[in-house]
Design an enzyme around this catalytic site. Sequence first.
Site, PDB file in Angstrom:
ATOM      1  N   LYS A 131     -52.868 101.563  85.106  1.00 16.20           N
ATOM      2  CA  LYS A 131     -52.988 100.629  83.983  1.00 16.20           C
ATOM      3  C   LYS A 131     -51.611 100.526  83.333  1.00 16.20           C
ATOM      4  CE  LYS A 131     -55.272 101.751  80.231  1.00 16.20           C
ATOM      5  NZ  LYS A 131     -55.377 101.617  78.772  1.00 16.20           N
TER       6      LYS A 131
HETATM    7  C1  5RP Z   1     -55.606 102.952  73.776  1.00 16.07           C
HETATM    8  C2  5RP Z   1     -55.575 102.531  75.194  1.00 16.07           C
HETATM    9  C3  5RP Z   1     -56.374 101.335  75.539  1.00 16.07           C
HETATM   10  O1  5RP Z   1     -57.299 101.705  76.566  1.00 16.07           O
HETATM   11  C4  5RP Z   1     -55.488 100.241  76.106  1.00 16.07           C
HETATM   12  O2  5RP Z   1     -54.305 100.131  75.360  1.00 16.07           O
HETATM   13  C5  5RP Z   1     -56.240  98.908  76.096  1.00 16.07           C
HETATM   14  O3  5RP Z   1     -56.556  98.592  74.773  1.00 16.07           O
HETATM   15  P1  5RP Z   1     -55.777  97.366  74.062  1.00 16.07           P
HETATM   16  O4  5RP Z   1     -56.118  96.128  74.832  1.00 16.07           O
HETATM   17  O5  5RP Z   1     -56.333  97.342  72.632  1.00 16.07           O
HETATM   18  O6  5RP Z   1     -54.335  97.709  74.121  1.00 16.07           O
HETATM   19  O7  5RP Z   1     -54.954 103.110  76.066  1.00 16.07           O
HETATM   20  O8  5RP Z   1     -55.083 104.224  73.663  1.00 16.07           O
END
Ligand code: 5RP
Length: 296
Positions: free
Chosen positions: A205
């Site tokens: 991710k």
């Molecule tokens: C928060 C995260 C979230 O899973 C990731 O950032 C996705 O959330 P957003 O779209 O709000 O950024 O890692 O710690």
Amino acid sequence: MADLEGVKIAKNYHTDEPFANNKGFYIKGANHLDWGMKKHLSNIFNPVSGNTVMFAFDHGYFMGSTAGLERLDLLIPTLIPYIDVLMGTRGALRACVPPENKKGIALRVTSGSSMVQDDLSHEVLAVDIKDAIRMNADCMAVQTFIGADGQLSSLDNLSRCINAGIEYSVPTMGVVAVGKQMERTDRFFKLATRILGELGVNIIKTYYCENFEEIVAASPVPIVVAGGKKLPEPEALKLAYDSISHGANGVDMGRNIFQSNHATIMAQAIGKIVHEKYTDKEAYEFYQDMVNEEEK
Ligand code: 5RP
């Protein structure tokens, strides 16, 4: 270990050539994994589109209660029909998510930082593999800080999670976190995503950036794109479209869903892009039509 003398900048990504080692299974880099790993990954990535919409609500593990996540028990059941994977902490999942739901589970397994700190890069591997198995997690999410003081400890967390995941056939998702010494550029994200891929994660991710297709091409496993801070809906949908059209196998959105005034409609609009090849403009038209319908 190769020294850093004479490092040449990579440039031949062959972005027009699909991933070669993909015989036998539809998920990138997984065709030699065992049945259990493939089963978990197929609970994440739709076998038809090959993509996923992850709904992230794990922010509380370091942000505490944030706008839109005040009542997970009320919010999450409304969104479950429109997303593919629930990304949360074990506390939130156990307390607020109906176990009978059939969606994939991305379990946040690291913790140790909080938003009142200056340096978030020192985390621990807080959830052990046995609890991930009890939670029927389809992947374990590990925050990794490349270019930060906590780089070594976060990569140690990642490696220990991967080791346990291989032993018990639970995939690991490496979550790219932007360390203070790094910038949000393709140079940083190429470094970070490739390190995670080399260490053996099954999903990465990360964030969308310029030359994203090169990051995808150089990654041995599927990439999902984090949504980041709340954007106006058209911009969030363009982020989703740019990510998918440049090779991401999905998005992992939190704030751009749960801070939208029409969260369930936004989740559906994102799904149109991720699974039905909608453009961002078509998805926004869908969003507007649904909002108008709802407001009648
Ligand atoms: C928060 C995260 C979230 O899973 C990731 O950032 C996705 O959330 P957003 O779209 O709000 O950024 O890692 O710690």
